[in-house]
Write a protein that holds these residues in place. Structure first.
Motif, PDB file in Angstrom:
ATOM      1  N   ILE A  30       3.666  -3.260 -10.195  1.00 24.26           N
ATOM      2  CA  ILE A  30       2.826  -4.170  -9.507  1.00 24.26           C
ATOM      3  C   ILE A  30       3.407  -5.711  -9.821  1.00 24.26           C
ATOM      4  CG2 ILE A  30       0.566  -5.405  -9.469  1.00 24.26           C
ATOM      5  CD1 ILE A  30      -0.530  -2.653  -9.523  1.00 24.26           C
ATOM      6  N   ALA A  31       3.681  -6.013 -11.428  1.00 26.34           N
ATOM      7  CA  ALA A  31       3.991  -7.377 -11.533  1.00 26.34           C
ATOM      8  C   ALA A  31       5.533  -7.381 -11.204  1.00 26.34           C
ATOM      9  CB  ALA A  31       4.164  -7.205 -13.242  1.00 26.34           C
ATOM     10  N   GLY A  32       6.515  -6.524 -11.048  1.00 19.54           N
ATOM     11  CA  GLY A  32       7.736  -6.741 -10.314  1.00 19.54           C
ATOM     12  C   GLY A  32       7.889  -6.998  -8.901  1.00 19.54           C
ATOM     13  N   LEU A  33       6.692  -6.915  -8.208  1.00 17.39           N
ATOM     14  CA  LEU A  33       6.793  -7.180  -6.792  1.00 17.39           C
ATOM     15  C   LEU A  33       6.909  -8.696  -6.812  1.00 17.39           C
ATOM     16  CD1 LEU A  33       3.512  -5.087  -5.717  1.00 17.39           C
ATOM     17  CD2 LEU A  33       5.886  -4.645  -5.072  1.00 17.39           C
ATOM     18  N   PHE A  34       6.422  -9.630  -7.510  1.00 20.06           N
ATOM     19  CA  PHE A  34       6.771 -10.934  -7.384  1.00 20.06           C
ATOM     20  C   PHE A  34       7.574 -11.384  -8.374  1.00 20.06           C
ATOM     21  CE2 PHE A  34       2.853  -9.871  -5.320  1.00 20.06           C
ATOM     22  CZ  PHE A  34       2.997 -10.525  -4.011  1.00 20.06           C
ATOM     23  N   GLY A  35       8.218 -10.286  -9.110  1.00 21.48           N
ATOM     24  CA  GLY A  35       9.151 -10.944 -10.280  1.00 21.48           C
ATOM     25  C   GLY A  35      10.444 -11.924  -9.716  1.00 21.48           C
ATOM     26  N   GLY A  36      10.731 -11.783  -8.575  1.00 23.03           N
ATOM     27  CA  GLY A  36      11.776 -12.738  -8.063  1.00 23.03           C
ATOM     28  C   GLY A  36      11.322 -14.392  -7.870  1.00 23.03           C
ATOM     29  N   LEU A  37       9.942 -14.465  -7.948  1.00 22.01           N
ATOM     30  CA  LEU A  37       9.386 -15.851  -8.007  1.00 22.01           C
ATOM     31  C   LEU A  37       9.258 -16.569  -9.444  1.00 22.01           C
ATOM     32  CD1 LEU A  37       6.597 -15.101  -5.372  1.00 22.01           C
ATOM     33  CD2 LEU A  37       8.740 -15.764  -4.904  1.00 22.01           C
ATOM     34  N   ASP A  59       1.074  -1.225   0.051  1.00 24.23           N
ATOM     35  CA  ASP A  59      -0.085  -0.109  -0.074  1.00 24.23           C
ATOM     36  C   ASP A  59       0.918   1.397  -0.014  1.00 24.23           C
ATOM     37  OD1 ASP A  59      -2.517  -1.260   0.061  1.00 24.23           O
ATOM     38  OD2 ASP A  59      -2.912  -0.973   2.085  1.00 24.23           O
ATOM     39  N   ARG A  60       1.863   1.327   0.890  1.00 28.20           N
ATOM     40  CA  ARG A  60       2.881   2.606   0.890  1.00 28.20           C
ATOM     41  C   ARG A  60       3.403   2.587  -0.364  1.00 28.20           C
ATOM     42  NH1 ARG A  60       3.800   0.379   5.838  1.00 28.20           N
ATOM     43  NH2 ARG A  60       5.679  -0.576   5.180  1.00 28.20           N
ATOM     44  N   GLY A  61       4.002   1.336  -1.088  1.00 31.52           N
ATOM     45  CA  GLY A  61       4.813   1.666  -2.364  1.00 31.52           C
ATOM     46  C   GLY A  61       3.669   2.038  -3.476  1.00 31.52           C
ATOM     47  N   CYS A  62       2.571   1.595  -3.476  1.00 32.28           N
ATOM     48  CA  CYS A  62       1.358   2.039  -4.362  1.00 32.28           C
ATOM     49  C   CYS A  62       1.390   3.616  -4.204  1.00 32.28           C
ATOM     50  CB  CYS A  62       0.064   1.198  -4.065  1.00 32.28           C
ATOM     51  SG  CYS A  62      -0.951   1.674  -5.348  1.00 32.28           S
ATOM     52  N   ALA A  63       1.087   4.036  -3.180  1.00 33.30           N
ATOM     53  CA  ALA A  63       0.934   5.491  -2.779  1.00 33.30           C
ATOM     54  C   ALA A  63       2.096   6.145  -3.220  1.00 33.30           C
ATOM     55  CB  ALA A  63       0.664   5.707  -1.454  1.00 33.30           C
ATOM     56  N   ALA A  64       3.196   5.530  -3.171  1.00 32.98           N
ATOM     57  CA  ALA A  64       4.641   6.521  -3.519  1.00 32.98           C
ATOM     58  C   ALA A  64       4.608   6.288  -5.121  1.00 32.98           C
ATOM     59  CB  ALA A  64       5.861   5.811  -2.854  1.00 32.98           C
ATOM     60  N   GLN A  65       4.066   5.458  -5.734  1.00 39.99           N
ATOM     61  CA  GLN A  65       4.223   5.261  -7.280  1.00 39.99           C
ATOM     62  C   GLN A  65       3.218   6.243  -7.862  1.00 39.99           C
ATOM     63  OE1 GLN A  65       6.290   3.213  -9.216  1.00 39.99           O
ATOM     64  NE2 GLN A  65       7.178   2.902  -7.448  1.00 39.99           N
ATOM     65  N   ILE A  81      -1.177   3.727 -16.046  1.00 45.01           N
ATOM     66  CA  ILE A  81      -1.345   2.308 -16.094  1.00 45.01           C
ATOM     67  C   ILE A  81      -0.401   1.419 -16.621  1.00 45.01           C
ATOM     68  CG2 ILE A  81      -2.612   0.510 -17.356  1.00 45.01           C
ATOM     69  CD1 ILE A  81      -5.091   2.776 -17.285  1.00 45.01           C
ATOM     70  N   GLU A  82       0.369   1.804 -17.696  1.00 42.59           N
ATOM     71  CA  GLU A  82       1.745   1.171 -17.947  1.00 42.59           C
ATOM     72  C   GLU A  82       2.893   1.061 -17.009  1.00 42.59           C
ATOM     73  OE1 GLU A  82       3.089   2.911 -21.762  1.00 42.59           O
ATOM     74  OE2 GLU A  82       1.523   2.643 -22.589  1.00 42.59           O
ATOM     75  N   HIS A  83       3.093   2.386 -16.039  1.00 44.38           N
ATOM     76  CA  HIS A  83       4.075   2.339 -15.138  1.00 44.38           C
ATOM     77  C   HIS A  83       3.710   1.462 -14.216  1.00 44.38           C
ATOM     78  CE1 HIS A  83       7.063   4.201 -12.632  1.00 44.38           C
ATOM     79  NE2 HIS A  83       6.073   4.385 -11.669  1.00 44.38           N
ATOM     80  N   HIS A  84       2.415   1.590 -13.496  1.00 41.70           N
ATOM     81  CA  HIS A  84       1.848   0.976 -12.467  1.00 41.70           C
ATOM     82  C   HIS A  84       1.832  -0.403 -12.717  1.00 41.70           C
ATOM     83  CE1 HIS A  84       0.329   1.236  -8.435  1.00 41.70           C
ATOM     84  NE2 HIS A  84      -0.665   0.812  -8.710  1.00 41.70           N
ATOM     85  N   SER A  85       1.399  -0.841 -13.839  1.00 44.44           N
ATOM     86  CA  SER A  85       1.343  -2.439 -14.023  1.00 44.44           C
ATOM     87  C   SER A  85       2.683  -3.078 -14.011  1.00 44.44           C
ATOM     88  CB  SER A  85       0.478  -2.849 -15.289  1.00 44.44           C
ATOM     89  OG  SER A  85       1.070  -2.192 -16.318  1.00 44.44           O
ATOM     90  N   ARG A  86       3.751  -2.334 -14.535  1.00 44.41           N
ATOM     91  CA  ARG A  86       4.982  -2.815 -14.613  1.00 44.41           C
ATOM     92  C   ARG A  86       5.635  -2.845 -13.094  1.00 44.41           C
ATOM     93  NH1 ARG A  86       5.781   0.306 -19.038  1.00 44.41           N
ATOM     94  NH2 ARG A  86       6.985   2.072 -17.884  1.00 44.41           N
TER      95      ARG A  86
END
Length: 161
Positions: A133-140, A39-45, A126-131
């Motif tokens: 969000i997708a990156g949050l679990f990019g290491g999995l 949530d904090r990261g989302c707000a910062a983005q 939308i482009e920036h935010h979706s990248r």
């Protein structure tokens, strides 16, 4: 993982009291800490674009509806009250991101559409935010993501009881 201070204090107290299933309590607090961090990261983005999560959701929904949407439809899709949508729309309108139009079929009803400026902002965010969000679990890996999704779903069933 670093727990939010309030959750760490609760874990410490639960351990002091020798409560059962400290591991289950800790998992819950890890999940809550992760959600708060997201949530904090989302707000910062979104902040550099002058958007809150609520305003972003409306831009996203309106971007997918080129003919516009009625305020009550926006409220339903966004999962918020009509009063909340009205406040969010007022702010978006002040910034010339949306326009309110009379509905062609019922002039008493409103249809909300993005302005050119709103469409441009929506596309960028939308482009920036979706990248992001997708990156949050990019290491999995794919199997790890599937396992996490399965485990989250399994844990969520316990909240329904």
């Amino acid at each position: 993982m670093q727990l939010e201070q309030k959750y760490q204090a609760l874990i410490d107290e639960a351990q002091r009291r020798k409560m059962p299933d400290i591991e289950g309590i800790q998992l819950c607090f890890q999940t809550l800490s992760l959600a708060a961090g997201i949530d904090r990261g989302c707000a910062a983005q979104l902040a550099p674009y002058g958007l809150s999560e609520g305003r972003f959701v409306l831009l996203f929904l309106l971007d997918a509806a080129p003919d516009g949407l009625a305020p009550n439809a926006l409220a339903k899709q966004a999962g918020v009250t009509r009063a909340t949508v009205t406040g969010l729309l007022d702010g978006l309108e002040r910034e010339a991101l949306i326009e309110r139009h009379a509905n062609a079929d019922d002039r008493r009803a409103l249809c909300i559409r993005l302005t050119h400026k709103g469409r441009q902002l929506a596309k960028t965010v939308i482009e920036h935010h979706s990248r992001w969000i997708a990156g949050l679990f990019g290491g999995l890996s794919k199997p790890e993501r599937e396992q996490l999704a399965f485990l989250l779903e399994k844990a969520a069933k316990n909240t329904e009881a």
